[in-house]
Design a protein around this motif. Structure first.
Motif, short mmCIF file in Angstrom:
data_model
loop_
_atom_site.label_atom_id
_atom_site.label_comp_id
_atom_site.label_asym_id
_atom_site.label_seq_id
_atom_site.Cartn_x
_atom_site.Cartn_y
_atom_site.Cartn_z
N GLU A 121 0.78 -1.02 0.24
CA GLU A 121 0.16 -0.06 -0.07
C GLU A 121 1.03 1.24 -0.28
O GLU A 121 0.60 2.19 -0.21
N GLN A 172 1.82 6.73 -1.05
CA GLN A 172 1.00 5.98 -1.19
C GLN A 172 -0.05 5.66 -2.85
O GLN A 172 -0.66 7.47 -2.79
N GLY A 209 -3.02 1.00 -4.36
CA GLY A 209 -1.31 -0.28 -3.95
C GLY A 209 -0.91 -0.60 -4.96
O GLY A 209 -0.60 0.39 -6.33
#
Length: 69
Positions: free
Chosen positions: A7, A52, A56
């Motif tokens: 992630e 981030q 993902g």
């Protein structure tokens, strides 16, 4: 990199560059990722900058990260 869920990944610095900015989402982005990958950059600690990605990190992919100076 967060090996379990992919992630995020962190860029670590040997100096506290993010003083007073922990938790702040950076805009514009402080780096370029190739191939392009959408997401956000945020200071996690004073010396850890976290990326981030939206959705993902893909499995078995390589990226080049270039920090702005």
């Amino acid at each position: 990199m967060d090996g379990d869920s992919r992630e995020y990944f962190d860029v670590l610095f040997d100096k506290p560059l993010g003083q007073g900015r922990i938790g702040e989402v950076l805009d514009p982005a402080p780096a370029k990722i190739e191939p392009a990958l959408g997401g956000s950059w945020k200071w996690q600690t004073t010396n850890a900058l976290r990326f981030q990605p939206s959705g993902g990190l893909p499995v078995a992919s390589e990226y080049k990260v270039s920090l702005d100076s």
